[in-house]
Scaffold this motif. Structure first.
Motif, PDB file in Angstrom:
ATOM      1  N   PRO A   1       0.809  -1.231   0.000  1.00 51.75           N
ATOM      2  CA  PRO A   1       0.000   0.000   0.000  1.00 51.75           C
ATOM      3  C   PRO A   1       0.840   1.278   0.000  1.00 51.75           C
ATOM      4  N   GLU A   2       2.055   1.206   0.547  1.00 50.95           N
ATOM      5  CA  GLU A   2       2.934   2.382   0.572  1.00 50.95           C
ATOM      6  C   GLU A   2       3.379   2.809  -0.828  1.00 50.95           C
ATOM      7  N   ASP A   3       3.207   1.950  -1.792  1.00 49.65           N
ATOM      8  CA  ASP A   3       3.572   2.287  -3.177  1.00 49.65           C
ATOM      9  C   ASP A   3       2.460   3.041  -3.888  1.00 49.65           C
ATOM     10  N   SER A   4       1.332   3.183  -3.240  1.00 46.65           N
ATOM     11  CA  SER A   4       0.227   3.944  -3.834  1.00 46.65           C
ATOM     12  C   SER A   4       0.684   5.380  -4.045  1.00 46.65           C
ATOM     13  N   SER A   5       0.627   5.820  -5.283  1.00 51.99           N
ATOM     14  CA  SER A   5       1.184   7.119  -5.617  1.00 51.99           C
ATOM     15  C   SER A   5       0.903   7.403  -7.089  1.00 51.99           C
ATOM     16  N   ILE A   6       1.350   8.563  -7.542  1.00 51.50           N
ATOM     17  CA  ILE A   6       1.327   8.862  -8.967  1.00 51.50           C
ATOM     18  C   ILE A   6       2.757   8.749  -9.481  1.00 51.50           C
ATOM     19  N   TYR A   7       2.909   8.061 -10.577  1.00 46.40           N
ATOM     20  CA  TYR A   7       4.227   7.881 -11.185  1.00 46.40           C
ATOM     21  C   TYR A   7       4.230   8.602 -12.537  1.00 46.40           C
ATOM     22  N   LEU A   8       5.269   9.391 -12.742  1.00 43.78           N
ATOM     23  CA  LEU A   8       5.352  10.173 -13.976  1.00 43.78           C
ATOM     24  C   LEU A   8       6.709   9.977 -14.639  1.00 43.78           C
ATOM     25  N   CYS A   9       6.690   9.913 -15.952  1.00 42.63           N
ATOM     26  CA  CYS A   9       7.938   9.942 -16.696  1.00 42.63           C
ATOM     27  C   CYS A   9       8.137  11.353 -17.240  1.00 42.63           C
ATOM     28  N   SER A  10       9.369  11.665 -17.575  1.00 35.88           N
ATOM     29  CA  SER A  10       9.690  13.019 -17.998  1.00 35.88           C
ATOM     30  C   SER A  10      10.887  13.006 -18.923  1.00 35.88           C
ATOM     31  N   VAL A  11      10.929  13.976 -19.819  1.00 32.04           N
ATOM     32  CA  VAL A  11      12.079  14.167 -20.694  1.00 32.04           C
ATOM     33  C   VAL A  11      12.369  15.660 -20.763  1.00 32.04           C
ATOM     34  N   GLY A  12      13.574  15.949 -21.300  1.00 33.33           N
ATOM     35  CA  GLY A  12      13.900  17.359 -21.508  1.00 33.33           C
ATOM     36  C   GLY A  12      15.008  17.798 -20.591  1.00 33.33           C
ATOM     37  N   HIS A  13      15.331  19.046 -20.687  1.00 29.03           N
ATOM     38  CA  HIS A  13      16.263  19.663 -19.749  1.00 29.03           C
ATOM     39  C   HIS A  13      16.459  21.149 -20.025  1.00 29.03           C
ATOM     40  N   VAL A  14      17.183  21.466 -21.083  1.00 32.21           N
ATOM     41  CA  VAL A  14      17.584  22.853 -21.308  1.00 32.21           C
ATOM     42  C   VAL A  14      16.378  23.760 -21.479  1.00 32.21           C
ATOM     43  N   TYR A  15      15.362  23.257 -22.120  1.00 31.93           N
ATOM     44  CA  TYR A  15      14.150  24.051 -22.341  1.00 31.93           C
ATOM     45  C   TYR A  15      13.033  23.635 -21.414  1.00 31.93           C
ATOM     46  N   GLY A  16      13.414  23.042 -20.298  1.00 31.03           N
ATOM     47  CA  GLY A  16      12.412  22.613 -19.347  1.00 31.03           C
ATOM     48  C   GLY A  16      12.037  21.163 -19.543  1.00 31.03           C
ATOM     49  N   TYR A  17      11.366  20.608 -18.557  1.00 30.05           N
ATOM     50  CA  TYR A  17      10.976  19.208 -18.597  1.00 30.05           C
ATOM     51  C   TYR A  17       9.520  19.069 -19.010  1.00 30.05           C
ATOM     52  N   THR A  18       9.276  18.043 -19.797  1.00 31.76           N
ATOM     53  CA  THR A  18       7.911  17.689 -20.196  1.00 31.76           C
ATOM     54  C   THR A  18       7.557  16.378 -19.507  1.00 31.76           C
ATOM     55  N   PHE A  19       6.318  16.273 -19.065  1.00 29.49           N
ATOM     56  CA  PHE A  19       5.902  15.105 -18.313  1.00 29.49           C
ATOM     57  C   PHE A  19       4.822  14.319 -19.044  1.00 29.49           C
ATOM     58  N   GLY A  20       4.850  13.009 -18.813  1.00 35.80           N
ATOM     59  CA  GLY A  20       3.719  12.209 -19.211  1.00 35.80           C
ATOM     60  C   GLY A  20       2.535  12.543 -18.321  1.00 35.80           C
ATOM     61  N   SER A  21       1.382  12.019 -18.682  1.00 35.87           N
ATOM     62  CA  SER A  21       0.156  12.364 -17.962  1.00 35.87           C
ATOM     63  C   SER A  21       0.053  11.697 -16.599  1.00 35.87           C
ATOM     64  N   GLY A  22       0.963  10.754 -16.324  1.00 37.13           N
ATOM     65  CA  GLY A  22       0.994  10.142 -15.003  1.00 37.13           C
ATOM     66  C   GLY A  22       0.192   8.853 -14.923  1.00 37.13           C
ATOM     67  N   THR A  23       0.609   8.012 -13.993  1.00 35.87           N
ATOM     68  CA  THR A  23      -0.091   6.761 -13.680  1.00 35.87           C
ATOM     69  C   THR A  23      -0.464   6.796 -12.214  1.00 35.87           C
ATOM     70  N   ARG A  24      -1.748   6.789 -11.959  1.00 32.65           N
ATOM     71  CA  ARG A  24      -2.229   6.802 -10.567  1.00 32.65           C
ATOM     72  C   ARG A  24      -2.378   5.366 -10.104  1.00 32.65           C
ATOM     73  N   LEU A  25      -1.515   4.963  -9.199  1.00 27.56           N
ATOM     74  CA  LEU A  25      -1.472   3.589  -8.714  1.00 27.56           C
ATOM     75  C   LEU A  25      -2.050   3.502  -7.310  1.00 27.56           C
ATOM     76  N   THR A  26      -2.987   2.584  -7.154  1.00 25.68           N
ATOM     77  CA  THR A  26      -3.543   2.283  -5.832  1.00 25.68           C
ATOM     78  C   THR A  26      -3.290   0.811  -5.540  1.00 25.68           C
ATOM     79  N   VAL A  27      -2.657   0.553  -4.411  1.00 24.85           N
ATOM     80  CA  VAL A  27      -2.358  -0.820  -4.020  1.00 24.85           C
ATOM     81  C   VAL A  27      -3.262  -1.194  -2.845  1.00 24.85           C
ATOM     82  N   VAL A  28      -3.991  -2.283  -3.013  1.00 26.23           N
ATOM     83  CA  VAL A  28      -4.950  -2.685  -1.967  1.00 26.23           C
ATOM     84  C   VAL A  28      -4.571  -4.046  -1.363  1.00 26.23           C
TER      85      VAL A  28
END
Lengths: 110, 112
Positions: free
Chosen positions: B85-112
């Motif tokens: 359950p402690e892994d329940s969170s939003i996970y995001l990937c990202s790319v970029g650097h010099v011109y800022g970072y762009t993110f994926g829309s995220g994965t909302r994970l719920t562990v039961v």
């Protein structure tokens, strides 16, 4: 080391101005600013580089004081769409040790 | 800026199982980043994924728990293993650097 942001939260009326601050205890190469709306990914606003000038677009601008290792984000004549959590991100060298601040929650009310 | 497609957008998983999150970028990028964002909190970097080499993990994150693959310059996966359950969170990937970072829309994970 995570930068410090202030205030933690701010509530505004439409048309009011706000300033969000970001500071670090170490020398910085760059400061980024992002806005994240609830349930969405963070969106890049701008980057300020060491030795660079103040940046801005529309009614959102930012400054970077290298000597104080501080950056400020200025939101002028706020709009409802400005609501969200603002994160600064800092790196102490080119491409290294990038870390996000804790965030400032901004709410703009009609 | 790059466009990132991340999936799944959300999932509910049983404890002890694993989930693999995928990110596809519309352009070739050298580095991809994986973040975790717990509710109401800031983003914490899990690891940096370079194509052709082992991912670099941040303090507090280990490869056995969060294995990452980076088979080419446009794709990466993050697996959350042996979930609790402690892994329940939003996970995001990202790319970029010099011109800022762009993110994926995220994965909302719920562990039961």
């Amino acid at each position: 080391q995570q930068p410090v942001q202030s205030p933690q939260a701010v509530i505004l009326r439409e048309g009011e101005d706000a300033v969000i601050n970001c500071s670090s205890s170490k020398a910085l190469y760059s400061v980024h600013w992002y806005r994240q709306k609830h349930g969405e990914a963070p969106v890049f606003l701008m980057i300020l580089l060491k030795g660079g000038e103040q940046k801005g677009h529309e009614k959102i601008s930012a400054s970077f004081n290298e000597k104080k290792q501080q950056s400020s984000l200025y939101l002028t004549a706020s709009q409802l769409s400005y609501s969200g959590t603002y994160f600064c991100g800092t790196e102490d060298n080119y491409g290294q040790n990038f870390v996000f601040g804790p965030g400032t929650r901004l709410s703009v009310l009609p | 800026s790059a466009v990132i497609s991340q999936k799944p957008s959300r999932d509910i998983c049983q404890r002890g199982t694993s989930l693999t999150i995928q990110c596809q970028v519309d352009s070739q990028v050298t580095m991809m980043f994986w973040y975790r964002q717990q509710p109401g909190q800031s983003l914490t970097l899990i690891a940096t994924a370079n194509q052709g080499s082992e991912a670099t993990y941040e303090s507090g994150f280990v490869i056995d728990k969060f294995p990452i693959s980076r088979p080419n310059l446009t794709f990466s996966t993050l697996t959350v293993s042996n979930m609790s359950p402690e892994d329940s969170s939003i996970y995001l990937c990202s790319v970029g650097h010099v011109y800022g970072y762009t993110f994926g829309s995220g994965t909302r994970l719920t562990v039961v």
